[in-house]
Design a protein around this motif. Structure first.
Motif, PDB file in Angstrom:
ATOM      1  N   ALA A  40       4.096  10.616  -6.307  1.00 37.27           N
ATOM      2  CA  ALA A  40       5.166  11.605  -5.899  1.00 37.27           C
ATOM      3  C   ALA A  40       6.620  11.201  -6.468  1.00 37.27           C
ATOM      4  O   ALA A  40       7.179  12.085  -6.836  1.00 37.27           O
ATOM      5  CB  ALA A  40       5.031  11.741  -4.283  1.00 37.27           C
ATOM      6  N   LEU A  41       6.791   9.974  -6.369  1.00 32.84           N
ATOM      7  CA  LEU A  41       8.319   9.468  -6.575  1.00 32.84           C
ATOM      8  C   LEU A  41       8.442   9.771  -8.053  1.00 32.84           C
ATOM      9  O   LEU A  41       9.380  10.420  -8.362  1.00 32.84           O
ATOM     10  CB  LEU A  41       8.550   7.917  -6.227  1.00 32.84           C
ATOM     11  N   LEU A  42       7.602   9.625  -8.874  1.00 33.36           N
ATOM     12  CA  LEU A  42       7.646   9.616 -10.161  1.00 33.36           C
ATOM     13  C   LEU A  42       7.956  11.167 -10.676  1.00 33.36           C
ATOM     14  O   LEU A  42       8.751  11.603 -11.328  1.00 33.36           O
ATOM     15  CB  LEU A  42       6.289   9.221 -11.154  1.00 33.36           C
ATOM     16  N   VAL A  43       7.050  11.958 -10.387  1.00 27.07           N
ATOM     17  CA  VAL A  43       7.195  13.185 -10.498  1.00 27.07           C
ATOM     18  C   VAL A  43       8.378  13.898 -10.007  1.00 27.07           C
ATOM     19  O   VAL A  43       8.973  14.540 -10.707  1.00 27.07           O
ATOM     20  CB  VAL A  43       5.836  14.021  -9.621  1.00 27.07           C
ATOM     21  N   TYR A  44       8.892  13.363  -8.799  1.00 22.60           N
ATOM     22  CA  TYR A  44       9.931  13.997  -8.230  1.00 22.60           C
ATOM     23  C   TYR A  44      11.279  13.603  -9.089  1.00 22.60           C
ATOM     24  O   TYR A  44      12.180  14.034  -9.611  1.00 22.60           O
ATOM     25  CB  TYR A  44      10.362  13.602  -6.782  1.00 22.60           C
ATOM     26  N   ALA A  45      10.994  12.272  -9.554  1.00 24.23           N
ATOM     27  CA  ALA A  45      12.173  11.692 -10.461  1.00 24.23           C
ATOM     28  C   ALA A  45      12.444  12.415 -11.659  1.00 24.23           C
ATOM     29  O   ALA A  45      13.365  12.690 -11.843  1.00 24.23           O
ATOM     30  CB  ALA A  45      12.128  10.285 -10.309  1.00 24.23           C
ATOM     31  N   ARG A  97       0.675  -1.415  -0.055  1.00 23.31           N
ATOM     32  CA  ARG A  97       0.132  -0.065  -0.205  1.00 23.31           C
ATOM     33  C   ARG A  97       0.811   1.025   0.074  1.00 23.31           C
ATOM     34  O   ARG A  97       0.760   2.124  -0.955  1.00 23.31           O
ATOM     35  CB  ARG A  97      -0.935  -0.042   1.333  1.00 23.31           C
ATOM     36  N   VAL A  98       1.974   1.409   0.754  1.00 21.56           N
ATOM     37  CA  VAL A  98       2.732   2.339   0.951  1.00 21.56           C
ATOM     38  C   VAL A  98       3.368   2.499  -0.530  1.00 21.56           C
ATOM     39  O   VAL A  98       3.203   3.960  -0.992  1.00 21.56           O
ATOM     40  CB  VAL A  98       4.049   2.095   1.763  1.00 21.56           C
TER      41      VAL A  98
END
Lengths: 304, 415
Positions: free
Chosen positions: A16-21, A8-9
């Protein structure tokens, strides 16, 4: 208690991780990579290792402008630390006193400039300080200090300080709000206990409030540091890309802009610019690293 | 920083290509002020003779133009027609293959060789932009102030300083409207405006390029010396006075003389009621031959990645026509067409300034060709040292030394 890997995490983190990456991490890595290349006059890029860094640090012309920008940046940061944050602390301390009337009003007023566009701040202050149309000379005249007036934004000796103070004026609301939030979070009973014990307000501030807000002061310091070493807009708005007079207001941000995008007839050099950006990144990284490793660890002992 | 830019740019390009079809052209330009001129005057005139082609004028503000254009060209999203800066900035684009070669395009025949140099390769063999207009440097003066004080237009430098002294003594107006806060004026208006009379125009400029002359020669140092003498005649606090402040000062009738270029004519016509005339940069001694800075300033080229090159060529050929030369010279007052057509200039100040071409020898801004190429950028250095000289913070000979040293660093003939 041991828990298994929670899928779930991952679901919640992924967007968010994708956008940040894509928009932060990749460009950063690409900048680090780009700094290792150089461009010939036909626009062809080739790998050149650390040549750009050697140029910036060893070529007399480049290193002079780099260290000049670095020194100015340190002064810029120093003035923020000496003026902006103490004033922010003072305002926060006053606002958090119990019997201040119109506290909300003052809070809003002090915070308002932070919301203004830098372009407006630059423009308005330029007008106020203008030797031709400005009001500063007349205002000084009213208190008999007319002879103190100088074209502060145009003199090598005072331009950087003036710009720093303009920036301080705009952003003083930030440390004020952060410190204020920390101050009102201090449990009332601690203060009351001190009052009952007969401690003076000054002693309460010095021995109870201040230690309890130290982590916030540390946070304010590091935020100021990062913001100042990334600064660019105010200088560019008021003094243009050449950061005059005689580069006295040139900071790392304006140096980077001139190198990466070019300015007037200076032809842009993305590879050299990337090298400057990398150096800025390293400076900030060092500062933040120093803070996390040496300062914050000690501060946390005081946290409630 | 580049990767996401590429992505966004490609996405944008995909979206935009949906709209682009034959007959549509867009112009990249830094002349934001000219937008109404293009939309109301120039483009309608073009449509009359070329139905079926529509053109959009999409300018970016001058300080951002070069960097924005570079980014758009790299990403492949730049317009079909590119407004070209003179010399190295455009040459750099041409070398990188962003600008279509214009060799053999019929319109070029309407321009003298000298007008094309600004947009040619160093050997003069290939041309990458169609010349559009030049600007001439000089001084504006407030006719009323001059008449009140009984002053005549100065011819020599001695006259010039006598006039300034008289205006200063009268105490009613600032003698010279000029500030050093923005820095560029001290080089682009003052140094390269009054300097040609000192270094004999092209002779000095070519001398520097060939290495026969140096910035430390008297011809160049004396230009800075003259500039330093201007300081007492500027407003109090001129170190913080911007270009806009100077314009306002002269436009409000509070200054007598305004060192400038012809591009400012239209500004004062639209924004002030001051009655002004123009005089050319004073010569050093009576009887000296005069030189003016007649700077080839603006041209237009074709984006080599444009999908509509045929129409773009049609447009450029129209730019080379007499109709355009007439419209541009008389509507964009102060920008003078570079073509060989005989054009009657209607604005009296513009007419006065263009008449100097017949009386004096023309030269371009000193460092525009070749000298700006290396690092340190001579243009930026000149902004800096010339402002320091006018701020009385740097001695003229030190200014000369710094420029010469920076030049010699990367340019073999200057060593």
């Amino acid at each position: 208690m041991k828990q298994g890997f929670s899928w779930r995490v991952l679901v919640f983190i992924t967007p968010a991780l994708l956008v940040y990456a894509v928009f932060s991490a990749l460009p950063l890595l690409d900048t680090l990579r780009l700094g290792l290349y150089s461009t010939d006059e036909n626009g062809l890029r080739s790998f050149s290792g650390l040549a750009n860094y050697a140029t910036i640090l060893h070529d007399p012309q480049w290193s002079a402008s780099f260290w000049n920008a670095m020194l100015n940046n340190l002064k810029f940061f120093g003035i923020h630390m000496l003026v902006q944050n103490p004033i922010g602390l003072l305002l926060a301390a006053l606002l958090s006193l119990r019997k201040v009337r119109f506290a909300t009003f003052y809070r809003t007023v002090f915070f308002l400039p932070t919301l203004l566009s830098v372009v407006i701040v630059g423009f308005v202050w330029q007008l106020i300080l203008s030797p031709l149309w400005g009001v500063s000379e007349r205002l000084l005249g009213w208190v008999g200090l007319e002879s103190w007036f100088a074209p502060w934004l145009g003199l090598e000796s005072s331009a950087l300080t003036t710009l720093s103070l303009m920036s301080v004026w705009q952003f003083v609301g930030m440390p004020m709000m952060l410190i204020y939030a920390a101050m009102i979070a201090i449990p009332e009973d601690v203060i009351e206990a001190a009052v009952v014990e007969g401690a003076s307000p000054w002693r309460i501030f010095y021995e109870i409030r201040l230690p309890l807000i130290l982590p916030t002061l540390g946070l304010v310091t590091i935020l100021t540091f990062v913001a100042n070493f990334n600064a660019f807009d105010l200088i560019y708005t008021v003094k243009g890309g050449l950061a005059g007079p005689n580069y006295s207001t040139d900071i790392l941000g304006t140096l980077f802009y001139r190198t990466f995008f070019g300015y007037q007839s200076q032809v842009a050099s993305p590879t050299m610019g990337a090298a400057v950006a990398t150096l800025m990144f390293l400076v900030i990284l060092l500062g933040v690293g120093f803070y996390f490793l040496l300062v914050q660890r000690r501060l946390q002992r005081f946290a409630l | 920083m580049r990767t996401p830019f590429h992505l966004t740019a490609t996405a944008l390009a995909l979206v935009c290509s949906g709209f682009a079809h034959a007959g549509n052209l867009t112009i990249e330009s830094w002349r934001v002020d000219d937008k109404p001129l293009w939309e109301d005057v120039l483009l309608p005139a073009f449509y009359k003779s070329n139905p079926g082609i529509t053109v959009k004028f999409l300018p970016t503000s001058p300080p951002e133009y070069d960097s924005a254009l570079n980014t758009r060209l790299t990403a492949g999203t730049a317009g079909d027609l590119i407004t070209c800066r003179p010399f190295d900035v455009s040459l750099d684009l041409a070398k990188k293959g962003y600008l279509e070669k214009l060799n053999g395009i019929p319109g070029l025949k309407n321009f003298p060789e000298s007008a094309q140099v600004a947009w040619q390769s160093d050997d003069g063999k290939s041309t990458h932009c169609m010349p559009m207009a030049s600007v001439i440097h000089g001084f504006f003066y407030n006719k009323k102030i001059f008449a009140d004080l009984g002053l005549a237009v100065p011819v020599t430098e001695a006259d010039f300083f006598t006039v300034l002294d008289k205006i200063k003594a009268a105490g009613k107006a600032t003698p010279l409207a000029l500030g050093t806060a923005d820095q560029w004026e001290t080089n682009q208006i003052v140094f390269t405006g009054i300097g040609p009379n000192h270094w004999k125009g092209e002779e000095g400029r070519k001398g520097l390029i060939s290495g026969k002359q140096k910035f430390t020669d008297p011809a160049f140092v004396s230009t800075w010396e003259t500039m330093a003498k201007w300081a007492p005649y500027l407003s109090k606090g001129y170190q913080a006075q911007t270009y806009g402040d100077s314009q306002n000062l002269f436009g409000a009738g509070r200054a007598a003389i305004y060192p400038t270029g012809s591009w400012d004519i239209s500004y004062f016509e639209q924004n002030s009621k001051v009655d002004f005339g123009a005089f050319k940069p004073p010569v050093q001694k009576a009887g000296d031959a005069c030189y003016i800075s007649d700077h080839t300033d603006i041209g237009m080229g074709i984006n080599s990645k444009s999908k509509n090159k045929a129409d773009a060529q049609t447009f450029l050929n129209w730019l080379a026509s007499k109709e355009f030369a007439d419209l541009y010279t008389n509507k964009a007052t102060g920008f003078f067409s570079l073509s060989s057509h005989a054009i009657e200039v209607k604005n009296p100040v513009a007419k006065e300034m263009i008449s100097w071409r017949g009386q004096c020898k023309s030269t371009i801004r000193l460092n525009a060709q070749i000298m700006n190429r290396g690092t340190p950028s001579m243009e930026n250095e000149l902004w800096n040292v010339s402002s320091q000289v006018m701020n009385l913070k740097m001695a003229p000979k030190d200014a000369a030394q710094q420029i010469q040293a920076g030049f010699a660093k990367w340019y073999a003939p200057a060593k």
